[in-house]
Motif scaffolding. Structure first.
Motif, PDB file in Angstrom:
ATOM      1  N   TYR A   1      -7.911  53.897   4.403  1.00  0.00           N
ATOM      2  CA  TYR A   1      -8.170  53.968   5.742  1.00  0.00           C
ATOM      3  C   TYR A   1      -9.169  55.232   6.080  1.00  0.00           C
ATOM      4  CZ  TYR A   1      -7.321  56.226  10.078  1.00  0.00           C
ATOM      5  OH  TYR A   1      -6.866  56.954  11.367  1.00  0.00           O
ATOM      6  N   THR A   2      -9.645  54.995   7.300  1.00  0.00           N
ATOM      7  CA  THR A   2     -10.779  55.728   7.384  1.00  0.00           C
ATOM      8  C   THR A   2     -10.316  56.496   8.970  1.00  0.00           C
ATOM      9  OG1 THR A   2     -12.850  56.159   7.721  1.00  0.00           O
ATOM     10  CG2 THR A   2     -12.507  53.730   8.399  1.00  0.00           C
TER      11      THR A   2
ATOM     12  N   TRP B   1      -4.421  54.240  28.582  1.00  0.00           N
ATOM     13  CA  TRP B   1      -5.442  54.267  26.663  1.00  0.00           C
ATOM     14  C   TRP B   1      -5.451  53.840  25.542  1.00  0.00           C
ATOM     15  CZ3 TRP B   1      -8.414  49.109  28.846  1.00  0.00           C
ATOM     16  CH2 TRP B   1      -9.100  48.932  28.355  1.00  0.00           C
ATOM     17  N   PRO B   2      -5.605  52.768  24.874  1.00  0.00           N
ATOM     18  CA  PRO B   2      -4.845  53.537  23.622  1.00  0.00           C
ATOM     19  C   PRO B   2      -6.362  53.805  22.977  1.00  0.00           C
ATOM     20  CG  PRO B   2      -5.288  51.117  23.929  1.00  0.00           C
ATOM     21  CD  PRO B   2      -5.109  51.780  25.656  1.00  0.00           C
ATOM     22  N   THR B   3      -5.682  54.545  22.285  1.00  0.00           N
ATOM     23  CA  THR B   3      -6.991  55.133  20.796  1.00  0.00           C
ATOM     24  C   THR B   3      -6.916  53.568  19.603  1.00  0.00           C
ATOM     25  OG1 THR B   3      -5.288  55.189  19.181  1.00  0.00           O
ATOM     26  CG2 THR B   3      -6.167  57.667  20.722  1.00  0.00           C
ATOM     27  N   ASP B   4      -8.281  53.280  18.816  1.00  0.00           N
ATOM     28  CA  ASP B   4      -8.167  52.443  17.540  1.00  0.00           C
ATOM     29  C   ASP B   4      -6.801  53.044  16.664  1.00  0.00           C
ATOM     30  OD1 ASP B   4     -10.050  52.317  18.219  1.00  0.00           O
ATOM     31  OD2 ASP B   4     -11.857  53.061  17.375  1.00  0.00           O
ATOM     32  N   ASP B   5      -6.482  53.956  16.712  1.00  0.00           N
ATOM     33  CA  ASP B   5      -5.503  53.777  15.425  1.00  0.00           C
ATOM     34  C   ASP B   5      -4.117  53.167  16.554  1.00  0.00           C
ATOM     35  OD1 ASP B   5      -5.633  55.176  13.633  1.00  0.00           O
ATOM     36  OD2 ASP B   5      -6.229  56.416  14.744  1.00  0.00           O
ATOM     37  N   ASP B   6      -4.091  53.278  17.944  1.00  0.00           N
ATOM     38  CA  ASP B   6      -2.664  52.889  18.781  1.00  0.00           C
ATOM     39  C   ASP B   6      -2.587  51.662  18.636  1.00  0.00           C
ATOM     40  OD1 ASP B   6      -2.182  55.203  19.339  1.00  0.00           O
ATOM     41  OD2 ASP B   6      -2.843  55.431  21.077  1.00  0.00           O
TER      42      ASP B   6
ATOM     43  N   MET C   1       3.546  48.322   3.943  1.00  0.00           N
ATOM     44  CA  MET C   1       4.092  48.999   4.414  1.00  0.00           C
ATOM     45  C   MET C   1       3.012  49.918   5.203  1.00  0.00           C
ATOM     46  SD  MET C   1       1.139  51.273   1.627  1.00  0.00           S
ATOM     47  CE  MET C   1       2.050  50.672   0.763  1.00  0.00           C
ATOM     48  N   PRO C   2       4.327  50.902   5.865  1.00  0.00           N
ATOM     49  CA  PRO C   2       4.723  51.485   7.488  1.00  0.00           C
ATOM     50  C   PRO C   2       2.934  52.487   6.885  1.00  0.00           C
ATOM     51  CG  PRO C   2       6.338  52.136   6.688  1.00  0.00           C
ATOM     52  CD  PRO C   2       5.593  51.280   5.370  1.00  0.00           C
ATOM     53  N   LEU C   3       2.473  51.603   9.012  1.00  0.00           N
ATOM     54  CA  LEU C   3       1.399  51.934   9.179  1.00  0.00           C
ATOM     55  C   LEU C   3       0.920  53.735   8.205  1.00  0.00           C
ATOM     56  CD1 LEU C   3      -1.474  51.010   9.415  1.00  0.00           C
ATOM     57  CD2 LEU C   3       0.999  49.560   9.929  1.00  0.00           C
ATOM     58  N   ASP C   4       1.642  54.413   8.777  1.00  0.00           N
ATOM     59  CA  ASP C   4       1.646  56.469   8.660  1.00  0.00           C
ATOM     60  C   ASP C   4       1.401  56.186   7.130  1.00  0.00           C
ATOM     61  OD1 ASP C   4       1.650  56.696  11.309  1.00  0.00           O
ATOM     62  OD2 ASP C   4       3.613  57.526  10.896  1.00  0.00           O
ATOM     63  N   GLU C   5       2.698  55.657   6.004  1.00  0.00           N
ATOM     64  CA  GLU C   5       2.517  56.198   5.164  1.00  0.00           C
ATOM     65  C   GLU C   5       1.175  55.207   4.569  1.00  0.00           C
ATOM     66  OE1 GLU C   5       4.748  53.789   0.489  1.00  0.00           O
ATOM     67  OE2 GLU C   5       5.892  53.563   2.839  1.00  0.00           O
ATOM     68  N   TYR C   6       0.804  53.630   4.658  1.00  0.00           N
ATOM     69  CA  TYR C   6      -0.426  53.070   4.277  1.00  0.00           C
ATOM     70  C   TYR C   6      -1.976  54.615   4.324  1.00  0.00           C
ATOM     71  CZ  TYR C   6      -4.128  49.866   3.472  1.00  0.00           C
ATOM     72  OH  TYR C   6      -6.088  49.739   2.831  1.00  0.00           O
TER      73      TYR C   6
END
Length: 719
Positions: free
Chosen positions: A466-467, A507-512, A523-528
């Motif tokens: 992830y970045t 307005w959402p962010t890229d992560d949203d 795999m949950p995204l926070d864990e990823y």
């Protein structure tokens, strides 16, 4: 003040190499590999190391461009551009219906994990089936053949414990691509050396002695376009000598279809195949026996044979080799890649039943249908130009360059100019952008958060990556999902994603958006995110036993495959599928190739890459050049049955005699080549979408193109 290191990963191509980005304030100074990364071990390629030039290039677009009535471009705010684009899209839908609005997502669009999913969801929201991608440009047969054959739910064998690899026309040392189970572009040279040290055998089928072929135990330097004949011959030998996995085929292959396949490949004897493919019969036999002798391994194909005559048959035969030799993950095996970003689905030791791959909407041309959720790109230009109730009038080009990438350059450029609305999302003025009504400047890879969607199922280990954004965008730019979200908001439709509707307030962010797109990830995204850069062997999937009621079997010899094998056997050469092929004139075969310093049409604009060459050379064997009386850096006219181009010849002993090897997607809008030494020339000009196309996918013959080659003087560049 010193530089600061920020961790990210490259997104020039699919490989997703981890990188450390040296920053001086908000300026990227240098990019290099991550030496302690457990998967890549510091590997990057020259294209990724040029990211500073891409980010800070003086000609990079940082503001939206609008075409003026006199044909120039002027800067406008992205808000203004989206207002005007949305108004026109609304009018086009009202006048012509939703199918009149199309998108083409190119390779660049696939390097952003939210781009393609949001674009598809936008099309669903407006009710338009006119969705096209680069997948149907170069290898649609991979999906279509697998669906017709049937698929193994647990996947093919893994590369990391393979003892044999059959590589048909791909070169991951340069392209960073490999089919599932093959060598991926994750530190490929080192990984291949280690595989060879542990004893893995390698068979490479390629008209060139590529970097991959340099590692081969057997290199079959085949005559281009004859891969189906070769593969049929290998299958014939394996079946005739009883070298297939009898226990596996008895359980998982339809017996009547196996018998039909056996009969269909019987005429492909060693002597016949050797003569047709210009190979030694002993080498063909040795290659077939080497592949069959392995206990674990994989056969796979690349874009070269996937763009040649009979591509879906070729892919069917490659996959059939895996089936016959039982090259599947068995109960209890660990699956190589993590598949962390995909929904939790069963991975059982059983066959997914064969299915009809062509269930999509009908096109208006050649009886072709959509597949894998999109329409075939080979019909897009005609869908634009042909009047009628389903005529495409608006096109959004998302990270692609159809003017130099689509088959039949003249037809494609004429279609792009004919549109009522052409919107191009790109950071540079490509050939396609030059004819656009609007060009929207996107944030580039280091300026957005991202995950490696495609490599998540291709990595050779269960690896997370992830970045966040590591550079602040300098200008009025949008990432691709924002373009579709902005249009949807303005025309009053809602983009639905797996995690729910895409919000616009706030307005959402890229992560949203990543969270919404991959809400169903196993795999949950926070864990990823927390495990980025790690190999997670404890989270690897293990193959489960088959369901008690699993009875499906592979369809290795369906009637259309048997018929096409008979057609191939009746040919003298595969290029006879082209109606205007003349063996007395078209004595050469033009094949596609990858370059280390370019990815499709990307690279020539960057000084660090341009120094490697400013044209797509026509590489030829020195003896062919001597017979023609042409020297390296001399000009040649290359003519197919459809059209011609001027190329710059270059001697290359690694190319088989009778072959011209050129990279695709170079050049510009002009149908003449006065700038060939500066920008190259589009090989797609030579292609006719309506002649010799694949019966299922509509794939045009874009490699192994029959051509004549004639020396010409510098006067040929005068216009």
């Amino acid at each position: 003040m010193g530089t600061e290191l920020r961790r990210s990963f490259c997104r020039v191509c699919h490989a997703a190499c981890p990188i450390d980005v040296e920053m001086d304030g908000n300026r990227v100074v240098k990019v290099h590999g991550v030496a302690d990364d457990p998967l890549f071990e510091g590997y990057t390629c020259i294209k990724g190391r040029m990211l500073p030039e891409q980010i800070h290039h003086p000609d990079r677009l940082r503001y939206a461009q609008r075409r003026t009535p006199d044909g120039r471009f002027e800067e406008v705010s992205t808000s203004t551009a989206l207002d005007e684009i949305s108004d026109q899209i609304r009018q086009i839908i009202d006048r012509h219906g939703p199918r009149a609005v199309a998108t083409y997502t190119g390779t660049g669009g696939y390097q952003n994990a939210t781009s393609n999913p949001v674009a598809r969801a936008f099309h669903k929201a407006i009710g338009s089936v006119s969705y096209y991608t680069s997948v149907t440009i170069d290898q649609p047969s991979k999906a279509v053949a697998a669906m017709r054959l049937g698929m193994w739910e647990a996947g093919w064998n893994n590369f990391r414990d393979a003892d044999v690899l059959l590589c048909v026309g791909y070169n991951p040392m340069v392209s960073s691509f490999s089919p599932n189970g093959g060598l991926q572009g994750t530190n490929p040279f080192t990984v291949m050396r280690r595989a060879k040290q542990r004893g893995m055998k390698l068979v490479v089928v390629d008209p060139r002695r590529t970097e991959m072929a340099g590692f081969a135990d057997i290199h079959l330097q085949i005559r281009p376009g004859e891969d189906p004949a070769l593969l049929a011959g290998m299958i014939n030998l394996i079946l005739a000598e009883g070298r297939h996995d009898h226990a596996f085929t008895d359980r998982y292959v339809d017996a009547e279809q196996l018998a039909a396949l056996t009969d269909a490949v019987a005429p492909f004897t060693l002597d016949y195949v050797a003569e047709r493919c210009d190979l030694a019969a002993d080498d063909v036999a040795a290659a077939a026996r080497m592949f069959a002798a392995g206990t674990r391994g994989i056969a796979g194909s690349g874009t070269g044979p996937s763009m040649a005559p009979h591509p879906t048959l070729m892919e069917h035969l490659v996959l059939t080799l895996n089936v016959l030799c039982g090259r599947v993950n068995r109960e209890g095996d660990a699956i190589e890649a993590g598949n962390f970003l995909y929904p939790e689905t069963p991975r059982r030791a059983q066959v997914i039943p064969p299915m009809d791959p062509l269930t999509g909407p009908a096109t208006r041309f050649r009886g072709l249908k959509g597949y894998i959720g999109e329409l075939p790109a080979t019909t897009m230009a005609e869908e634009i130009l042909e009047p009628g109730p389903e005529q495409v009038r608006a096109l959004i080009v998302n990270g692609g360059n159809p003017a130099v990438a689509f088959p039949d350059q003249e037809l494609t450029v004429r279609a792009l100019r004919d549109l009522d609305l052409l919107v191009v999302i790109d950071h540079r003025m490509t050939a396609s952008a030059e004819v656009a009504d609007y060009v929207v400047a996107p944030r580039l890879s280091l300026e957005r958060a991202d995950v490696p969607l495609w490599m998540d199922r291709w990595f050779r280990a269960p690896y997370a990556l992830y970045t966040p954004a590591v550079v602040d965008a300098d200008g009025d730019m949008l990432t691709e999902w924002e373009v579709y979200a902005g249009i949807a908001e303005r025309i009053g439709v809602t983009i639905q994603l797996p995690g729910g509707p895409l919000p616009t307030e706030p307005w959402p962010t890229d992560d949203d958006v990543i969270d919404l797109v991959y809400a169903e990830a196993r795999m949950p995204l926070d864990e990823y995110r927390a495990n980025s850069g790690k190999i997670l062997e404890d989270r690897a999937m293990t193959v489960a036993p088959a369901a008690p009621d699993a009875t499906a079997r592979f369809a290795v010899g369906p009637p259309d495959v048997v018929t096409e094998l008979a057609d191939v056997r009746a040919e003298t050469t595969g290029v006879e599928v082209l109606s205007r092929y003349d063996p007395e004139i078209h004595r050469f075969r033009l094949i596609s190739r990858r370059l280390k310093s370019a990815l499709n049409s990307l690279g020539n604009e960057l000084p660090g890459l341009r120094r490697k060459g400013s044209t797509n050379y026509a590489y030829m064997h020195p003896e062919d050049m001597a017979e023609l009386g042409v020297e390296s850096d001399g000009l040649v006219e290359i003519a197919s049955p459809h059209a011609s181009l001027i190329g710059v010849a270059m001697a290359a002993p690694d190319v088989k005699r009778g072959v011209v090897s050129m990279s695709h997607s170079w050049g510009g809008l002009s149908l003449t080549d006065e700038k060939v030494r500066d920008i190259g020339t589009p090989t797609n000009r030579l292609i006719d979408v309506a002649d010799g196309y694949d019966r299922l996918t509509g794939m045009a013959v874009q490699s192994s193109i029959p051509v004549s080659v004639t020396p010409v003087s510098e006067d040929a560049l005068l216009v």
